[in-house]
Design a protein around this motif. Structure first.
Motif, PDB file in Angstrom:
ATOM      1  N   SER A 161       0.831  -0.987   0.130  1.00  0.00           N
ATOM      2  CA  SER A 161       0.020  -0.148   0.115  1.00  0.00           C
ATOM      3  C   SER A 161       0.759   1.299  -0.082  1.00  0.00           C
ATOM      4  O   SER A 161       2.017   1.332   0.704  1.00  0.00           O
ATOM      5  CB  SER A 161      -0.822  -0.228   1.299  1.00  0.00           C
ATOM      6  OG  SER A 161      -1.448   1.443   1.421  1.00  0.00           O
ATOM      7  N   LYS A 162       0.463   2.151  -0.901  1.00  0.00           N
ATOM      8  CA  LYS A 162       1.101   3.536  -0.845  1.00  0.00           C
ATOM      9  C   LYS A 162       0.550   4.609   0.186  1.00  0.00           C
ATOM     10  O   LYS A 162       1.240   5.673   0.094  1.00  0.00           O
ATOM     11  CB  LYS A 162       0.950   4.002  -2.320  1.00  0.00           C
ATOM     12  CG  LYS A 162       2.176   2.979  -3.204  1.00  0.00           C
ATOM     13  CD  LYS A 162       3.508   3.542  -3.337  1.00  0.00           C
ATOM     14  CE  LYS A 162       4.322   2.568  -4.461  1.00  0.00           C
ATOM     15  NZ  LYS A 162       4.475   1.332  -3.787  1.00  0.00           N
ATOM     16  N   VAL A 163      -0.363   4.271   0.708  1.00  0.00           N
ATOM     17  CA  VAL A 163      -1.281   5.394   1.630  1.00  0.00           C
ATOM     18  C   VAL A 163      -0.041   5.882   2.575  1.00  0.00           C
ATOM     19  O   VAL A 163      -0.177   7.143   2.477  1.00  0.00           O
ATOM     20  CB  VAL A 163      -2.194   4.796   2.383  1.00  0.00           C
ATOM     21  CG1 VAL A 163      -3.061   5.894   3.106  1.00  0.00           C
ATOM     22  CG2 VAL A 163      -3.286   4.146   1.429  1.00  0.00           C
ATOM     23  N   ALA A 164       0.642   5.292   3.350  1.00  0.00           N
ATOM     24  CA  ALA A 164       1.510   5.713   4.154  1.00  0.00           C
ATOM     25  C   ALA A 164       2.590   6.705   3.875  1.00  0.00           C
ATOM     26  O   ALA A 164       2.983   7.877   4.286  1.00  0.00           O
ATOM     27  CB  ALA A 164       2.322   4.583   5.026  1.00  0.00           C
ATOM     28  N   CYS A 165       3.036   6.401   2.425  1.00  0.00           N
ATOM     29  CA  CYS A 165       4.171   7.340   1.754  1.00  0.00           C
ATOM     30  C   CYS A 165       3.497   8.814   1.238  1.00  0.00           C
ATOM     31  O   CYS A 165       4.130   9.688   1.158  1.00  0.00           O
ATOM     32  CB  CYS A 165       4.549   6.761   0.511  1.00  0.00           C
ATOM     33  SG  CYS A 165       5.081   4.942   0.520  1.00  0.00           S
ATOM     34  N   GLU A 166       2.277   8.573   1.309  1.00  0.00           N
ATOM     35  CA  GLU A 166       1.603  10.039   0.829  1.00  0.00           C
ATOM     36  C   GLU A 166       1.219  11.135   2.111  1.00  0.00           C
ATOM     37  O   GLU A 166       1.178  12.112   1.884  1.00  0.00           O
ATOM     38  CB  GLU A 166       0.182   9.690   0.254  1.00  0.00           C
ATOM     39  CG  GLU A 166       0.187   9.041  -1.203  1.00  0.00           C
ATOM     40  CD  GLU A 166      -1.110   8.446  -1.265  1.00  0.00           C
ATOM     41  OE1 GLU A 166      -2.149   8.638  -0.872  1.00  0.00           O
ATOM     42  OE2 GLU A 166      -1.102   7.648  -2.592  1.00  0.00           O
ATOM     43  N   ILE A 167       1.468  10.378   3.154  1.00  0.00           N
ATOM     44  CA  ILE A 167       1.065  11.318   4.454  1.00  0.00           C
ATOM     45  C   ILE A 167       2.249  12.016   4.799  1.00  0.00           C
ATOM     46  O   ILE A 167       3.569  11.475   5.118  1.00  0.00           O
ATOM     47  CB  ILE A 167       0.847  10.238   5.687  1.00  0.00           C
ATOM     48  CG1 ILE A 167      -0.183   9.207   5.334  1.00  0.00           C
ATOM     49  CG2 ILE A 167       0.673  11.036   7.004  1.00  0.00           C
ATOM     50  CD1 ILE A 167      -1.676  10.169   5.112  1.00  0.00           C
ATOM     51  N   LYS A 168       2.274  13.292   5.120  1.00  0.00           N
ATOM     52  CA  LYS A 168       3.338  14.120   5.767  1.00  0.00           C
ATOM     53  C   LYS A 168       2.458  15.055   6.726  1.00  0.00           C
ATOM     54  O   LYS A 168       1.825  15.918   6.606  1.00  0.00           O
ATOM     55  CB  LYS A 168       3.765  15.099   4.695  1.00  0.00           C
ATOM     56  CG  LYS A 168       5.067  16.058   5.264  1.00  0.00           C
ATOM     57  CD  LYS A 168       6.468  15.188   5.527  1.00  0.00           C
ATOM     58  CE  LYS A 168       7.357  15.881   6.113  1.00  0.00           C
ATOM     59  NZ  LYS A 168       8.357  15.112   6.690  1.00  0.00           N
ATOM     60  N   HIS A 169       2.677  14.438   7.967  1.00  0.00           N
ATOM     61  CA  HIS A 169       1.955  14.948   9.341  1.00  0.00           C
ATOM     62  C   HIS A 169       3.029  16.136   9.775  1.00  0.00           C
ATOM     63  O   HIS A 169       3.867  16.230   9.694  1.00  0.00           O
ATOM     64  CB  HIS A 169       2.039  13.621  10.302  1.00  0.00           C
ATOM     65  CG  HIS A 169       1.165  14.273  11.420  1.00  0.00           C
ATOM     66  ND1 HIS A 169      -0.229  14.109  11.433  1.00  0.00           N
ATOM     67  CD2 HIS A 169       1.518  14.603  12.871  1.00  0.00           C
ATOM     68  CE1 HIS A 169      -0.809  14.254  12.571  1.00  0.00           C
ATOM     69  NE2 HIS A 169       0.349  14.631  13.407  1.00  0.00           N
ATOM     70  N   THR A 170       2.069  17.259  10.336  1.00  0.00           N
ATOM     71  CA  THR A 170       3.049  18.410  10.838  1.00  0.00           C
ATOM     72  C   THR A 170       3.864  18.015  11.813  1.00  0.00           C
ATOM     73  O   THR A 170       3.480  17.531  12.788  1.00  0.00           O
ATOM     74  CB  THR A 170       1.829  19.381  11.200  1.00  0.00           C
ATOM     75  OG1 THR A 170       0.952  19.658   9.937  1.00  0.00           O
ATOM     76  CG2 THR A 170       2.418  20.786  11.635  1.00  0.00           C
ATOM     77  N   ALA A 171       5.098  18.511  11.698  1.00  0.00           N
ATOM     78  CA  ALA A 171       5.954  18.071  12.825  1.00  0.00           C
ATOM     79  C   ALA A 171       6.848  19.641  12.762  1.00  0.00           C
ATOM     80  O   ALA A 171       7.180  20.133  11.722  1.00  0.00           O
ATOM     81  CB  ALA A 171       7.027  16.915  12.377  1.00  0.00           C
ATOM     82  N   TYR A 172       7.455  19.872  14.074  1.00  0.00           N
ATOM     83  CA  TYR A 172       8.177  20.757  14.151  1.00  0.00           C
ATOM     84  C   TYR A 172       9.457  20.365  14.941  1.00  0.00           C
ATOM     85  O   TYR A 172       9.321  19.606  15.599  1.00  0.00           O
ATOM     86  CB  TYR A 172       7.530  21.808  15.196  1.00  0.00           C
ATOM     87  CG  TYR A 172       6.107  22.433  14.703  1.00  0.00           C
ATOM     88  CD1 TYR A 172       6.201  23.249  13.400  1.00  0.00           C
ATOM     89  CD2 TYR A 172       4.978  22.268  15.313  1.00  0.00           C
ATOM     90  CE1 TYR A 172       5.213  23.884  12.870  1.00  0.00           C
ATOM     91  CE2 TYR A 172       3.825  22.903  14.497  1.00  0.00           C
ATOM     92  CZ  TYR A 172       3.814  23.697  13.385  1.00  0.00           C
ATOM     93  OH  TYR A 172       3.021  24.089  12.874  1.00  0.00           O
ATOM     94  N   PRO A 173      10.789  21.233  14.629  1.00  0.00           N
ATOM     95  CA  PRO A 173      11.879  20.759  15.392  1.00  0.00           C
ATOM     96  C   PRO A 173      11.794  21.226  16.816  1.00  0.00           C
ATOM     97  O   PRO A 173      11.200  22.112  17.143  1.00  0.00           O
ATOM     98  CB  PRO A 173      12.709  21.736  14.733  1.00  0.00           C
ATOM     99  CG  PRO A 173      12.103  22.806  13.971  1.00  0.00           C
ATOM    100  CD  PRO A 173      10.782  22.474  13.827  1.00  0.00           C
ATOM    101  N   VAL A 174      12.640  20.299  17.607  1.00  0.00           N
ATOM    102  CA  VAL A 174      12.892  20.587  18.908  1.00  0.00           C
ATOM    103  C   VAL A 174      14.415  20.630  19.315  1.00  0.00           C
ATOM    104  O   VAL A 174      15.112  20.007  18.862  1.00  0.00           O
ATOM    105  CB  VAL A 174      12.166  19.560  19.905  1.00  0.00           C
ATOM    106  CG1 VAL A 174      12.236  19.602  21.321  1.00  0.00           C
ATOM    107  CG2 VAL A 174      10.562  19.310  19.380  1.00  0.00           C
ATOM    108  N   GLN A 175      14.612  21.418  20.393  1.00  0.00           N
ATOM    109  CA  GLN A 175      15.967  21.481  20.808  1.00  0.00           C
ATOM    110  C   GLN A 175      16.012  21.377  22.260  1.00  0.00           C
ATOM    111  O   GLN A 175      14.753  21.911  22.894  1.00  0.00           O
ATOM    112  CB  GLN A 175      16.447  22.824  20.426  1.00  0.00           C
ATOM    113  CG  GLN A 175      17.290  22.840  19.084  1.00  0.00           C
ATOM    114  CD  GLN A 175      18.110  24.061  18.738  1.00  0.00           C
ATOM    115  OE1 GLN A 175      19.033  24.402  19.618  1.00  0.00           O
ATOM    116  NE2 GLN A 175      17.755  24.806  17.719  1.00  0.00           N
TER     117      GLN A 175
END
Ligand code: FES
Ligand code: FE2
Length: 389
Positions: A111-125
């Motif tokens: 399945s290719k569904v996972a490849c299409e997902i870009k969930h919002t993510a922010y950098p952390v330090q």
């Protein structure tokens, strides 16, 4: 006095608002390192009106993702943290710290569904015992190397305050409001002066004060009748440096604020904690009941911060500045508002606002903490040492 439009412009923090876009040009502390543990590896975080989840994997990677799952919206803060990232509790969609979807358990192989997902993510330090987040456009700048945060000839401890149930600007305006110290805090911050009138408090011992814009914000300088001089620089936009600490105010959303203090203790003043950790002093609630707002709650008055919280929260969830009547002693407040409006305009013009540092190796910024402490040895300011618990 501001117009309703000006008040909106300076106070709102959501994505796409003028002040929200400005504040997204800075790193903000969102949790203490102690807030994440092996037992509690994920924590719900709201910052600048965005609902997020902070998590730490067993191999030590720390991520900050949108809390709402890309699949059908369940909260990831109830998810399972594993080596590869954070898996949604509902159907197990697994995200890494950059927002890639690595696995969808219910999908067939190929399945290719996972490849299409870009969930919002922010950098952390991680710095000074805090996790810091950056929610703005890339490339992210550096966390400013203010002396209190970046000096290495000492150690840090933190004070975590209860959630402030009002807009962040009320706390920031207070940082350049010199008159209130002598009245609101008259019994607790006496500096050795005898209070003779409860209406005037200790204000007659304040000979004069100055507010001055400088490279990093606004310097508030007070001259006392016994010859002492005190300086507290406001480090734009959300930090007040006071003696050996910074008070950092982080907008949770338009009507709530997270406040944490970072203290620097020189090795020459106090030995470092043996375990190398950054101690956290959690303040007990300032009001009862805890989750109510004025007038349905009662504030303590036996602590300086509790007194400030009373003043800021009773101004309202967002102070209505169309109904204020400013006086001469509010010139620091006016100066901060003008600075804020100016830096908002810079962002709108595509420029970097004040205190955005592009070079991660920039020199440590001397906010004159040492001078302030030198003055403090005479008694007006002093090291804030961690309470013995
Ligand atoms: S809602 Fe998250 S996996 Fe289904
Ligand atoms: Fe105060």
């Amino acid at each position: 006095m501001l117009t309703a439009e000006q008040n909106e412009l300076l106070t709102r923090v959501g994505r796409g608002t003028p002040a929200g876009d400005l504040l997204r040009r800075y790193w903000h502390p969102v949790a203490t390192a102690a807030d994440l543990s092996a037992e509690n590896p994920a924590k719900f975080i709201r910052i600048l009106g965005e609902d997020l989840v902070l998590f730490k994997t067993p191999k030590g990677e720390v991520g900050l993702l949108e809390d709402r799952c890309s699949h059908r919206g369940a909260s990831l803060s109830y998810g399972r943290v594993e080596e590869r990232g954070l898996a949604c509790p509902y159907h197990g969609w697994l995200y890494d710290i950059t927002g890639n979807c690595l696995e969808i358990p219910s999908e067939p192989p190929g399945s290719k569904v996972a490849c299409e997902i870009k969930h919002t993510a922010y950098p952390v330090q991680k710095l000074a015992g805090l996790y810091w987040a950056y929610l703005g456009p890339q490339p992210a700048p550096a966390i400013p190397k203010y002396d209190v945060w970046a000096r290495t000839d000492g150690w840090h401890w933190l004070r975590a305050l209860p959630r402030l149930d009002c807009n962040w600007l009320q706390a920031m305006e207070n940082s350049v409001d010199t008159a209130h110290l002598h009245v609101l805090h008259q019994e607790l911050v006496t500096d050795g002066f005898k209070v003779t009138s409860t209406t005037r408090g200790t204000i007659d011992n304040l000979l004069k004060y100055e507010m001055e814009e400088f490279t990093y914000g606004i310097i508030k300088r007070r001259y006392f009748s016994d010859g002492k001089i005190e300086e507290h620089p406001l480090l734009f936009p959300t930090v007040l440096r006071q003696a050996n600490r910074t008070q950092i105010r982080v907008p949770i959303d338009d009507t709530h604020t997270y406040i944490v203090y970072v203290h620097f203790v020189p090795d020459s003043a106090e030995p470092r904690p043996a375990n190398g950790e950054v101690p956290v002093n959690y303040r007990k609630p300032f009001k009862n009941p805890l989750d109510a707002r004025h007038p349905f709650t009662k504030f303590r008055f036996d602590e300086v911060d509790a007194q400030d919280f009373m003043a800021w929260e009773t101004q309202g969830p967002i102070l209505d500045r169309t109904r204020e009547r400013l006086a001469g002693s509010d010139r620091g407040v006016v100066m901060y508002r003008e600075l804020l409006a100016r830096e908002i305009r810079k962002v709108q013009q595509g420029l970097d606002p004040m205190n955005v540092f592009r070079d991660p190796n920039h020199a440590v910024i001397d906010t004159k903490m040492d001078e302030s402490l030198e003055a403090g040895k005479a008694g007006s300011v002093r090291y804030h040492v961690p309470p013995k618990s």
